[in-house]
Motif scaffolding. Structure first.
Motif, PDB file in Angstrom:
ATOM      1  N   SER A 214      53.267  55.339  48.091  1.00  0.00           N
ATOM      2  CA  SER A 214      52.337  54.117  48.840  1.00  0.00           C
ATOM      3  C   SER A 214      51.279  53.495  48.088  1.00  0.00           C
ATOM      4  O   SER A 214      50.452  54.218  47.517  1.00  0.00           O
ATOM      5  N   ILE A 215      51.603  52.252  48.030  1.00  0.00           N
ATOM      6  CA  ILE A 215      50.589  51.469  47.374  1.00  0.00           C
ATOM      7  C   ILE A 215      49.238  51.259  48.486  1.00  0.00           C
ATOM      8  O   ILE A 215      49.478  50.982  49.611  1.00  0.00           O
ATOM      9  N   PRO A 216      48.017  51.491  47.721  1.00  0.00           N
ATOM     10  CA  PRO A 216      46.882  51.556  48.415  1.00  0.00           C
ATOM     11  C   PRO A 216      46.704  50.097  49.088  1.00  0.00           C
ATOM     12  O   PRO A 216      47.255  49.051  48.683  1.00  0.00           O
ATOM     13  N   GLU A 217      45.961  50.230  50.241  1.00  0.00           N
ATOM     14  CA  GLU A 217      45.619  48.845  50.958  1.00  0.00           C
ATOM     15  C   GLU A 217      44.635  47.772  50.180  1.00  0.00           C
ATOM     16  O   GLU A 217      44.672  46.561  50.351  1.00  0.00           O
ATOM     17  N   ASP A 218      43.879  48.276  49.266  1.00  0.00           N
ATOM     18  CA  ASP A 218      43.045  47.531  48.569  1.00  0.00           C
ATOM     19  C   ASP A 218      43.508  47.161  47.121  1.00  0.00           C
ATOM     20  O   ASP A 218      42.916  46.750  46.232  1.00  0.00           O
ATOM     21  N   PHE A 219      45.095  47.520  47.075  1.00  0.00           N
ATOM     22  CA  PHE A 219      45.479  46.885  45.799  1.00  0.00           C
ATOM     23  C   PHE A 219      45.365  45.323  45.244  1.00  0.00           C
ATOM     24  O   PHE A 219      45.331  44.712  46.491  1.00  0.00           O
ATOM     25  N   ALA A 220      45.398  44.970  44.180  1.00  0.00           N
ATOM     26  CA  ALA A 220      44.930  43.694  43.891  1.00  0.00           C
ATOM     27  C   ALA A 220      45.893  42.768  44.015  1.00  0.00           C
ATOM     28  O   ALA A 220      45.701  41.547  44.718  1.00  0.00           O
ATOM     29  N   ASP A 221      47.226  42.977  44.194  1.00  0.00           N
ATOM     30  CA  ASP A 221      48.244  41.920  44.729  1.00  0.00           C
ATOM     31  C   ASP A 221      48.480  42.213  46.288  1.00  0.00           C
ATOM     32  O   ASP A 221      48.872  43.222  46.856  1.00  0.00           O
ATOM     33  N   VAL A 332      44.484  37.216  40.790  1.00  0.00           N
ATOM     34  CA  VAL A 332      45.276  38.207  41.616  1.00  0.00           C
ATOM     35  C   VAL A 332      44.924  39.462  41.189  1.00  0.00           C
ATOM     36  O   VAL A 332      44.522  40.472  42.045  1.00  0.00           O
ATOM     37  N   SER A 333      44.698  39.871  39.759  1.00  0.00           N
ATOM     38  CA  SER A 333      44.457  41.155  39.249  1.00  0.00           C
ATOM     39  C   SER A 333      43.025  41.584  39.762  1.00  0.00           C
ATOM     40  O   SER A 333      42.839  42.550  39.882  1.00  0.00           O
ATOM     41  N   LEU A 334      42.294  40.518  39.952  1.00  0.00           N
ATOM     42  CA  LEU A 334      40.623  40.877  40.314  1.00  0.00           C
ATOM     43  C   LEU A 334      40.850  41.037  41.870  1.00  0.00           C
ATOM     44  O   LEU A 334      39.610  41.444  42.356  1.00  0.00           O
ATOM     45  N   GLY A 335      41.762  40.534  42.783  1.00  0.00           N
ATOM     46  CA  GLY A 335      41.823  40.468  43.935  1.00  0.00           C
ATOM     47  C   GLY A 335      40.646  39.406  44.572  1.00  0.00           C
ATOM     48  O   GLY A 335      40.039  39.479  45.646  1.00  0.00           O
TER      49      GLY A 335
END
Length: 341
Positions: A214-221, A332-335
């Motif tokens: 499961s990819i976290p909801e705060d992932f950069a992308d 995107v990597s920084l969000g």
């Protein structure tokens, strides 16, 4: 040249500059010198047509456009000098009309600073604090830096380095497809996704494994955040980190002329003490500046801040470009969006 000045507001002022026909003559002559060398005027050899003919043939406005890039800054600087303005930074120039020739220049002025009661500021400098295990921790860092990697037959453990073929999907969309990918199995790195390294633990070489993550909801992308991904991984080889013994041979292997482990530890201690003193000094200075900023009042022109912000963005884009990255991908990597950045 007619120059009028607006009132100074927030350390900025606007100059309105208008030129009469006589004022325009030297600039039109400069434009003529540029244009006559490249235009073909019927009845004249190139470069020999009189200015009056070239101006009729080429157009007065077109000739002026040839020299605006140098003409406007030049006239603006002359107006700043005439008005005796304490200008800083680059003015913002806006063309109004070509006939009559009118433009305006917003000029940032030197910021006004009132330091307030700065003479009453008193901040003690804290003595440098060195942790009891600081030397051992630094030695361990050196030990890790000279470690070697050797193949192992056992399953993957945290701290290993692997070479693997990896394919990841979200639904029918492929989000990762790598062959001969090299990964350091480390919980803290979070590459390519948080929790990925932990899933690799226990896998064996030359055996295909599958797992969900499961990819976290705060992932950069944002397109992948909160998604459930499936991965198929085939480990090709596993390497374990081999750490040297901490002894005199280790100290000599560092390559700085140390003969014994005690020599190395003494130098590490000096280095840590110097770093701690420098950090204490930096923190002290930052505290003083912070206290000063609380008492000081600074009136800053908005144009100066805008130019500085643009310069910082351009510099960051240059650094990102040197790293062979696209600025949008970097954000995107920084969000972050460009506006937030």
């Amino acid at each position: 040249v007619k120059i009028t000045q607006d009132d100074v507001v927030d350390r900025q002022t606007v100059l309105h500059i208008e030129l009469e026909d006589d004022d325009m003559d030297p600039y039109l002559d400069r434009a003529y010198q540029r244009v006559v060398q490249r235009v073909n005027v019927p009845g004249f050899r190139k470069g020999k047509a009189p200015r009056r003919i070239v101006e009729q043939y080429f157009g007065r406005e077109s000739m002026l456009n040839e020299i605006l890039d140098s003409m406007l800054p030049e006239l603006t600087n002359q107006a700043i000098d005439e008005k005796d303005l304490d200008a800083v930074g680059l003015p913002s120039i806006e063309m109004r009309e070509l006939d009559p020739f009118q433009f305006s220049a917003t000029v940032p002025l030197r910021p006004e600073v009132d330091l307030g009661g700065y003479s009453e500021i008193r901040i003690d400098k804290n003595q440098p604090k060195i942790e009891d295990d600081a030397i051992d921790s630094r030695i361990e860092q050196l030990r890790l830096s000279v470690a070697t990697w050797e193949p192992t037959e056992r399953p993957v453990e945290i701290g290993d380095m692997i070479t693997a073929q990896i394919k990841g999907t979200v639904g029918k969309k492929t989000i990762l497809d790598e062959s001969d990918a090299v990964y350091l199995v480390n919980e803290e790195i979070g590459r390519p996704f948080p929790g990925f390294s932990e899933k690799l633990v226990g896998m064996e070489a030359d055996k295909s494994s599958q797992f969900d993550l499961s990819i976290p909801e705060d992932f950069a992308d944002p397109d992948l955040a909160s998604q459930d991904a499936s991965f198929e991984v085939t480990i090709k080889d596993i390497k374990a980190r081999v750490l040297p013994e901490i002894d005199d041979a280790f100290a000599k292997g560092i390559g700085e002329g140390y003969e014994t482990l005690n020599d190395l530890k003494e130098e590490v201690q000096k280095s840590i003490e110097t770093e701690a003193e420098e950090e204490s000094t930096r923190t002290h200075r930052e505290s003083i500046v912070g206290a000063l900023m609380e008492t000081a009042k600074v009136e800053m022109p908005a144009l100066l801040l805008q130019h500085e912000a643009e310069h910082m963005v351009e510099e960051q884009e240059r650094i990102v470009s040197q790293a062979n990255m696209n600025m949008d991908d970097y954000l995107v990597s920084l969000g972050k969006t460009r506006e937030e950045f």
